[in-house]
Design a protein around this motif. Structure first.
Motif, PDB file in Angstrom:
ATOM      1  N   LEU A 190      35.252  29.575  42.907  1.00 42.60           N
ATOM      2  CA  LEU A 190      34.213  30.595  42.870  1.00 42.60           C
ATOM      3  C   LEU A 190      32.963  30.162  43.633  1.00 42.60           C
ATOM      4  O   LEU A 190      32.259  30.991  44.211  1.00 42.60           O
ATOM      5  CB  LEU A 190      33.877  30.940  41.421  1.00 42.60           C
ATOM      6  N   GLU A 191      32.691  28.871  43.649  1.00 42.90           N
ATOM      7  CA  GLU A 191      31.559  28.355  44.428  1.00 42.90           C
ATOM      8  C   GLU A 191      31.803  28.584  45.923  1.00 42.90           C
ATOM      9  O   GLU A 191      30.878  28.944  46.666  1.00 42.90           O
ATOM     10  CB  GLU A 191      31.371  26.869  44.140  1.00 42.90           C
ATOM     11  N   LYS A 192      33.049  28.391  46.358  1.00 42.98           N
ATOM     12  CA  LYS A 192      33.375  28.590  47.771  1.00 42.98           C
ATOM     13  C   LYS A 192      33.218  30.042  48.207  1.00 42.98           C
ATOM     14  O   LYS A 192      32.830  30.323  49.335  1.00 42.98           O
ATOM     15  CB  LYS A 192      34.817  28.143  48.055  1.00 42.98           C
ATOM     16  N   VAL A 193      33.551  30.986  47.315  1.00 40.64           N
ATOM     17  CA  VAL A 193      33.604  32.390  47.743  1.00 40.64           C
ATOM     18  C   VAL A 193      32.397  33.210  47.283  1.00 40.64           C
ATOM     19  O   VAL A 193      32.309  34.390  47.611  1.00 40.64           O
ATOM     20  CB  VAL A 193      34.906  33.067  47.227  1.00 40.64           C
ATOM     21  N   LYS A 194      31.477  32.596  46.565  1.00 40.25           N
ATOM     22  CA  LYS A 194      30.392  33.402  45.986  1.00 40.25           C
ATOM     23  C   LYS A 194      29.506  34.060  47.042  1.00 40.25           C
ATOM     24  O   LYS A 194      28.902  35.099  46.783  1.00 40.25           O
ATOM     25  CB  LYS A 194      29.549  32.555  45.029  1.00 40.25           C
ATOM     26  N   GLY A 195      29.450  33.475  48.241  1.00 39.00           N
ATOM     27  CA  GLY A 195      28.638  34.073  49.293  1.00 39.00           C
ATOM     28  C   GLY A 195      29.407  34.997  50.217  1.00 39.00           C
ATOM     29  O   GLY A 195      28.846  35.542  51.175  1.00 39.00           O
ATOM     30  N   VAL A 196      30.692  35.214  49.924  1.00 34.22           N
ATOM     31  CA  VAL A 196      31.530  36.068  50.783  1.00 34.22           C
ATOM     32  C   VAL A 196      31.434  37.512  50.285  1.00 34.22           C
ATOM     33  O   VAL A 196      32.102  37.896  49.333  1.00 34.22           O
ATOM     34  CB  VAL A 196      32.997  35.590  50.779  1.00 34.22           C
ATOM     35  N   LYS A 197      30.603  38.292  50.945  1.00 31.79           N
ATOM     36  CA  LYS A 197      30.375  39.670  50.513  1.00 31.79           C
ATOM     37  C   LYS A 197      31.622  40.544  50.694  1.00 31.79           C
ATOM     38  O   LYS A 197      31.784  41.553  50.015  1.00 31.79           O
ATOM     39  CB  LYS A 197      29.205  40.274  51.298  1.00 31.79           C
ATOM     40  N   LEU A 204      35.152  34.952  36.054  1.00 29.74           N
ATOM     41  CA  LEU A 204      35.091  36.093  36.966  1.00 29.74           C
ATOM     42  C   LEU A 204      34.025  37.094  36.543  1.00 29.74           C
ATOM     43  O   LEU A 204      33.253  37.597  37.363  1.00 29.74           O
ATOM     44  CB  LEU A 204      36.458  36.780  37.048  1.00 29.74           C
ATOM     45  N   ARG A 205      33.977  37.386  35.259  1.00 31.06           N
ATOM     46  CA  ARG A 205      33.011  38.378  34.773  1.00 31.06           C
ATOM     47  C   ARG A 205      31.586  37.864  34.860  1.00 31.06           C
ATOM     48  O   ARG A 205      30.645  38.649  34.986  1.00 31.06           O
ATOM     49  CB  ARG A 205      33.379  38.796  33.352  1.00 31.06           C
ATOM     50  N   ALA A 206      31.440  36.543  34.807  1.00 33.71           N
ATOM     51  CA  ALA A 206      30.102  35.971  34.934  1.00 33.71           C
ATOM     52  C   ALA A 206      29.599  36.070  36.374  1.00 33.71           C
ATOM     53  O   ALA A 206      28.396  36.181  36.607  1.00 33.71           O
ATOM     54  CB  ALA A 206      30.116  34.505  34.484  1.00 33.71           C
ATOM     55  N   GLN A 207      30.508  36.037  37.342  1.00 34.75           N
ATOM     56  CA  GLN A 207      30.107  36.031  38.748  1.00 34.75           C
ATOM     57  C   GLN A 207      30.076  37.419  39.381  1.00 34.75           C
ATOM     58  O   GLN A 207      29.262  37.668  40.266  1.00 34.75           O
ATOM     59  CB  GLN A 207      31.043  35.131  39.568  1.00 34.75           C
ATOM     60  N   TYR A 208      30.954  38.318  38.919  1.00 38.92           N
ATOM     61  CA  TYR A 208      31.078  39.626  39.572  1.00 38.92           C
ATOM     62  C   TYR A 208      30.798  40.777  38.595  1.00 38.92           C
ATOM     63  O   TYR A 208      31.614  41.038  37.705  1.00 38.92           O
ATOM     64  CB  TYR A 208      32.485  39.795  40.155  1.00 38.92           C
ATOM     65  N   PRO A 209      29.682  41.468  38.764  1.00 42.12           N
ATOM     66  CA  PRO A 209      29.424  42.660  37.945  1.00 42.12           C
ATOM     67  C   PRO A 209      30.495  43.715  38.225  1.00 42.12           C
ATOM     68  O   PRO A 209      30.920  43.882  39.366  1.00 42.12           O
ATOM     69  CB  PRO A 209      28.044  43.134  38.425  1.00 42.12           C
TER      70      PRO A 209
END
Length: 437
Positions: free
Chosen positions: A234-241, A278-283
């Protein structure tokens, strides 16, 4: 027939044939060559594959009938019976023209070279005019779930070089595709057989590379296992819009005892943690799944435990399957098979529960806005439909001049009954509707 990988490979074979000068005609019309890309994930899929092959032979007795895919990789009876002219191995589908030319010229068919590197190999250009394209990024599986025949017919894990994936994404973008779905037999394992400068490449790296392709605005993942969803990933992909907040995490059972019997390599606690991350990172993330009911040895208590876990997670959508006995697997040899009527009842109960959760997810989206890429217009209702990033099908009324591939922002305000994109038994599906913003 069958999975998204077969869909991708079928499109690739179609393009190979067209480039070689063949004309594609409807399956129901007389043809010189019939190709059936088979599936064997369940007994029903295998039976349908056989039926389609026999149908082709009946339609044009003198035609060349070729069977490809998983069914013929595990069963050569159709060759022995003379129903097909030859079988095309799964890993040689990209060599279709080479095989066909050799057969028509009366030459010996090429040998399958297991040592050749996996490239995906189909050079799919996305010429079918849709907005979403599949991209096969790996093949094979080494999980050996006790109910599954696929590792035996698809072979060991082989990942596609990320540079080759990027090249295909560039071709797709040039053809007008704005969304790609990364698919494979076991996508979660992508890169475990690859290294670059001694460092293992994984799915997070691949997503980052494809996101740099101009014109690709959405990246979607096909079926995953919870082991992929880690803080590091999730750290790797968190900036991938471009990465869509839609994750299909294959559960199969909400009972730890059943998961262990299935040889699924996670527990319900690990699955729950993946969902939490997943729910913590993606609304508004949509978490969808597959569930098997009536696995050999599943007691009523096990079933109730699975129901309780599924209720707790609250999936946006779930595909529910009664266990299908597949000869050649460990589970098929078990003596404690569940009677069909019990599997039917458990399936009914699980379907009712997951339908309730799906409706709750849709209701939670009321009043929110979403961007959809227009895919098709329903002439009967006048609604244009498309999918939101979290894979909700949304219908909207638009003025003349709107077109496939256009992106619009809509405010969700209700439901509408429309023909299902999947053409289910009822032919209708309740989807969200909205107004353009």
């Amino acid at each position: 027939m069958g999975c998204k990988v077969n869909t991708y490979e079928s499109q690739g074979m179609t393009e190979l044939l067209e480039k070689a000068g063949y004309e594609i005609v409807p399956f129901s019309e007389p043809a010189d060559v019939y190709i059936i890309n088979t599936c064997t994930v369940t007994q029903i899929a295998a039976r349908k594959s056989r039926q389609m092959i026999h149908r082709a032979r009946h339609l044009s007795p003198e035609a060349v009938v070729i069977a490809a895919g998983c069914y013929v990789d595990r069963d050569d009876s159709l060759i022995q019976e003379g129903v097909i002219d030859f079988a095309l191995p799964n890993r040689r589908k990209q060599a279709l023209i080479e095989y066909l030319d050799a057969y028509l010229a009366g030459r010996e068919l090429p040998d399958e070279d297991e040592s050749e590197p996996f490239t995906g190999g189909m050079d799919v250009s996305g010429s079918d005019g849709k907005t979403r394209a599949f991209m096969k990024v790996q093949d094979g599986c080494r999980q050996f779930c006790t109910y599954c025949i696929i590792p035996y017919v698809r072979g060991p894990l082989k990942s596609r070089d990320w540079k080759d994936c990027v090249k295909e994404a560039e071709v797709l973008a040039k053809a007008g595709y704005r969304e790609v779905v990364l698919t494979g037999i076991h996508v979660t394992s992508y890169g475990r057989d690859l290294k670059e400068d001694g460092v293992e490449i994984d799915m997070g790296d691949l997503i980052g590379h494809i996101a740099k392709v101009q014109g690709i605005e959405r990246i979607r993942l096909s079926s995953l296992e919870p082991g992929l969803i880690t803080p590091a990933f999730l750290e790797k992909v968190k900036g991938v819009k471009q990465l869509c907040p839609h994750f299909h995490l294959s559960l199969q059972s909400g009972c730890d005892k059943t998961l262990k019997a299935m040889n699924r390599r996670y527990t319900t606690a690990e699955f729950r943690e993946a969902v939490r991350l997943l729910r913590a990172q993606y609304p508004d993330v949509a978490i969808t799944t597959d569930i098997i009911v009536g696995f050999p040895g599943e007691t009523e208590e096990d079933h109730q435990e699975s129901l309780a876990f599924v209720r707790e997670i609250g999936f946006a959508e779930a595909h529910v399957f009664p266990y299908s006995k597949m000869e050649g697997t460990v589970a098929a040899k078990r003596k404690d098979q569940i009677p069909p009527e019990v599997k039917k009842q458990r399936s009914k109960e699980m379907l009712a529960l997951t339908a309730e959760a799906s409706m709750a997810f849709m209701e939670a989206m009321q009043g929110k806005t979403a961007r959809i890429i227009l895919e098709e217009k329903d002439e009967k209702t006048g609604f244009w439909t498309g999918y939101s990033p979290n894979y909700l099908r949304i219908g909207v009324l638009l003025p003349e001049g709107s077109h496939q591939g256009e992106e619009v922002e809509v405010r969700i305000d209700g439901y509408v009954e429309m023909r299902s994109a999947n053409h289910d038994a009822s032919g209708l599906d309740r989807i969200l509707k909205g107004e353009r913003q």
